[in-house]
Motif scaffolding. Structure first.
Motif, PDB file in Angstrom:
ATOM      1  N   PHE A  45      -8.752   1.155   4.340  1.00 27.10           N
ATOM      2  CA  PHE A  45      -8.372   0.701   5.679  1.00 27.10           C
ATOM      3  C   PHE A  45      -7.093  -0.127   5.618  1.00 27.10           C
ATOM      4  O   PHE A  45      -6.835  -0.831   4.665  1.00 27.10           O
ATOM      5  CB  PHE A  45      -9.506  -0.134   6.284  1.00 27.10           C
ATOM      6  CG  PHE A  45      -9.240  -0.609   7.683  1.00 27.10           C
ATOM      7  CD1 PHE A  45      -9.300   0.269   8.747  1.00 27.10           C
ATOM      8  CD2 PHE A  45      -8.918  -1.928   7.923  1.00 27.10           C
ATOM      9  CE1 PHE A  45      -9.049  -0.165  10.038  1.00 27.10           C
ATOM     10  CE2 PHE A  45      -8.667  -2.376   9.208  1.00 27.10           C
ATOM     11  CZ  PHE A  45      -8.738  -1.486  10.266  1.00 27.10           C
ATOM     12  N   ASP A  46      -6.280  -0.029   6.658  1.00 25.65           N
ATOM     13  CA  ASP A  46      -5.057  -0.811   6.816  1.00 25.65           C
ATOM     14  C   ASP A  46      -4.033  -0.530   5.722  1.00 25.65           C
ATOM     15  O   ASP A  46      -3.284  -1.401   5.303  1.00 25.65           O
ATOM     16  CB  ASP A  46      -5.383  -2.309   6.875  1.00 25.65           C
ATOM     17  CG  ASP A  46      -4.252  -3.117   7.509  1.00 25.65           C
ATOM     18  OD1 ASP A  46      -3.463  -2.534   8.278  1.00 25.65           O
ATOM     19  OD2 ASP A  46      -4.165  -4.325   7.228  1.00 25.65           O
ATOM     20  N   GLY A  47      -4.023   0.706   5.219  1.00 27.85           N
ATOM     21  CA  GLY A  47      -3.018   1.098   4.240  1.00 27.85           C
ATOM     22  C   GLY A  47      -3.294   0.625   2.826  1.00 27.85           C
ATOM     23  O   GLY A  47      -2.423   0.671   1.974  1.00 27.85           O
ATOM     24  N   ARG A  67       7.332   7.999  -1.190  1.00 23.11           N
ATOM     25  CA  ARG A  67       8.474   7.085  -1.261  1.00 23.11           C
ATOM     26  C   ARG A  67       8.003   5.769  -1.861  1.00 23.11           C
ATOM     27  O   ARG A  67       6.874   5.341  -1.619  1.00 23.11           O
ATOM     28  CB  ARG A  67       9.043   6.835   0.131  1.00 23.11           C
ATOM     29  CG  ARG A  67       9.618   8.070   0.752  1.00 23.11           C
ATOM     30  CD  ARG A  67      10.220   7.764   2.115  1.00 23.11           C
ATOM     31  NE  ARG A  67      10.662   9.003   2.710  1.00 23.11           N
ATOM     32  CZ  ARG A  67      10.367   9.384   3.946  1.00 23.11           C
ATOM     33  NH1 ARG A  67       9.632   8.621   4.718  1.00 23.11           N
ATOM     34  NH2 ARG A  67      10.806  10.533   4.407  1.00 23.11           N
ATOM     35  N   PHE A  68       8.890   5.113  -2.600  1.00 19.98           N
ATOM     36  CA  PHE A  68       8.543   3.859  -3.253  1.00 19.98           C
ATOM     37  C   PHE A  68       9.458   2.760  -2.741  1.00 19.98           C
ATOM     38  O   PHE A  68      10.682   2.874  -2.811  1.00 19.98           O
ATOM     39  CB  PHE A  68       8.654   4.009  -4.776  1.00 19.98           C
ATOM     40  CG  PHE A  68       7.778   5.103  -5.286  1.00 19.98           C
ATOM     41  CD1 PHE A  68       6.419   4.916  -5.436  1.00 19.98           C
ATOM     42  CD2 PHE A  68       8.310   6.351  -5.573  1.00 19.98           C
ATOM     43  CE1 PHE A  68       5.599   5.942  -5.875  1.00 19.98           C
ATOM     44  CE2 PHE A  68       7.504   7.380  -6.019  1.00 19.98           C
ATOM     45  CZ  PHE A  68       6.146   7.176  -6.169  1.00 19.98           C
ATOM     46  N   TYR A 115       0.626  -4.898  -2.383  1.00 18.42           N
ATOM     47  CA  TYR A 115       1.049  -3.553  -2.014  1.00 18.42           C
ATOM     48  C   TYR A 115       0.368  -3.098  -0.735  1.00 18.42           C
ATOM     49  O   TYR A 115      -0.630  -3.672  -0.296  1.00 18.42           O
ATOM     50  CB  TYR A 115       0.706  -2.567  -3.133  1.00 18.42           C
ATOM     51  CG  TYR A 115      -0.785  -2.483  -3.349  1.00 18.42           C
ATOM     52  CD1 TYR A 115      -1.572  -1.598  -2.623  1.00 18.42           C
ATOM     53  CD2 TYR A 115      -1.423  -3.326  -4.256  1.00 18.42           C
ATOM     54  CE1 TYR A 115      -2.938  -1.549  -2.792  1.00 18.42           C
ATOM     55  CE2 TYR A 115      -2.786  -3.277  -4.434  1.00 18.42           C
ATOM     56  CZ  TYR A 115      -3.542  -2.390  -3.699  1.00 18.42           C
ATOM     57  OH  TYR A 115      -4.898  -2.354  -3.854  1.00 18.42           O
ATOM     58  N   ASN A 116       0.894  -2.037  -0.162  1.00 20.01           N
ATOM     59  CA  ASN A 116       0.215  -1.294   0.890  1.00 20.01           C
ATOM     60  C   ASN A 116       0.810   0.102   0.978  1.00 20.01           C
ATOM     61  O   ASN A 116       1.807   0.396   0.340  1.00 20.01           O
ATOM     62  CB  ASN A 116       0.236  -2.021   2.237  1.00 20.01           C
ATOM     63  CG  ASN A 116       1.583  -1.974   2.907  1.00 20.01           C
ATOM     64  OD1 ASN A 116       2.552  -1.439   2.396  1.00 20.01           O
ATOM     65  ND2 ASN A 116       1.662  -2.560   4.078  1.00 20.01           N
ATOM     66  N   THR A 170       4.544   6.275   2.030  1.00 18.27           N
ATOM     67  CA  THR A 170       5.342   5.222   1.408  1.00 18.27           C
ATOM     68  C   THR A 170       4.418   4.217   0.736  1.00 18.27           C
ATOM     69  O   THR A 170       3.501   3.684   1.368  1.00 18.27           O
ATOM     70  CB  THR A 170       6.221   4.490   2.440  1.00 18.27           C
ATOM     71  OG1 THR A 170       7.085   5.443   3.063  1.00 18.27           O
ATOM     72  CG2 THR A 170       7.038   3.393   1.803  1.00 18.27           C
ATOM     73  N   LEU A 171       4.653   3.979  -0.551  1.00 20.32           N
ATOM     74  CA  LEU A 171       3.953   2.941  -1.302  1.00 20.32           C
ATOM     75  C   LEU A 171       4.909   1.761  -1.378  1.00 20.32           C
ATOM     76  O   LEU A 171       6.000   1.873  -1.925  1.00 20.32           O
ATOM     77  CB  LEU A 171       3.590   3.422  -2.708  1.00 20.32           C
ATOM     78  CG  LEU A 171       2.956   2.378  -3.632  1.00 20.32           C
ATOM     79  CD1 LEU A 171       1.626   1.883  -3.065  1.00 20.32           C
ATOM     80  CD2 LEU A 171       2.756   2.959  -5.023  1.00 20.32           C
ATOM     81  N   SER A 172       4.498   0.640  -0.804  1.00 21.67           N
ATOM     82  CA  SER A 172       5.376  -0.523  -0.718  1.00 21.67           C
ATOM     83  C   SER A 172       4.783  -1.694  -1.503  1.00 21.67           C
ATOM     84  O   SER A 172       3.628  -2.060  -1.300  1.00 21.67           O
ATOM     85  CB  SER A 172       5.548  -0.924   0.745  1.00 21.67           C
ATOM     86  OG  SER A 172       6.413  -2.025   0.853  1.00 21.67           O
TER      87      SER A 172
END
Length: 196
Positions: A45-47, A67-68, A115-116, A170-172
């Motif tokens: 949940f929530d990324g 994407r990173f 991260y998210n 996207t992994l942030s």
């Protein structure tokens, strides 16, 4: 006169019930953050990517771009970047990507990454097998560190009507200054909650 003790007992029970409810609400307030965090980690949940021990998924021919994103919070003089800004992977394929972080300051510094995943609904299908997140890192001035993220995108994504047409994820990551194993903002709020 017999009514006075009965009324007092009722008032005493009511006061105890109100105190019990107040104590229960305070307990729930303190437990809400760890419970929400656990809920996000279990459900995506929530990324929040799901952490797995292994990948037993089938690999599909369907591909998706990942994407990173790499960020550093104010107060931490670090440079942080992914090895590659974007890659294309097959659903179910185990992939390793590297990030590099360098202390550009003139003092040793300690940081921790959070991260998210975006869009949020994709968090359920982004499964991490290995990650440097939530691990405190101390870097000396000029020191660099390379860290791996091992992940796969769960092939069940192709069956979910909400995200089946998704073409990229996207992994942030964001590095924050760290204190006592927590990002400084979290450590400060935990200390404030304890003091109150």
């Amino acid at each position: 006169m017999a009514e006075a003790p009965h009324t007092q007992r009722k008032l005493h029970r009511t006061a105890l019930a109100c105190a019990g409810i107040a104590v229960g609400m305070v307990g729930l307030a303190y437990a809400s953050v760890p419970l929400y965090d656990l809920f996000c980690k279990v459900t995506g949940f929530d990324g929040t990517p799901i952490t797995r021990v292994s990948n037993d998924s089938d690999v599909l021919d369907r591909t998706i771009s990942v994407r990173f994103d790499a960020n550093v919070a104010p107060g931490l003089k670090w440079r942080f970047s992914p090895e590659k800004p974007e890659i294309t992977v097959k659903l179910g394929e185990t992939t390793t990507v590297y990030y590099k972080v360098t202390n550009t300051g003139d003092q040793p510094a300690t940081g921790i990454a959070t991260y998210n995943v975006q869009p949020d609904l994709a968090g359920t299908y982004f499964s991490k097998l290995e990650c440097f997140c939530f691990t405190e890192q101390t870097l000396q001035p000029g020191e660099s560190l390379e860290s791996a993220v091992v992940f796969y995108v769960d092939p069940r994504l192709a069956q979910d009507s909400d995200v089946k047409d998704l073409s990229s994820i996207t992994l942030s990551y964001t590095y924050f200054p760290s204190k006592a194993g927590k990002p400084v903002a979290e450590a400060t709020s935990s200390t404030q909650q304890t003091v109150q």
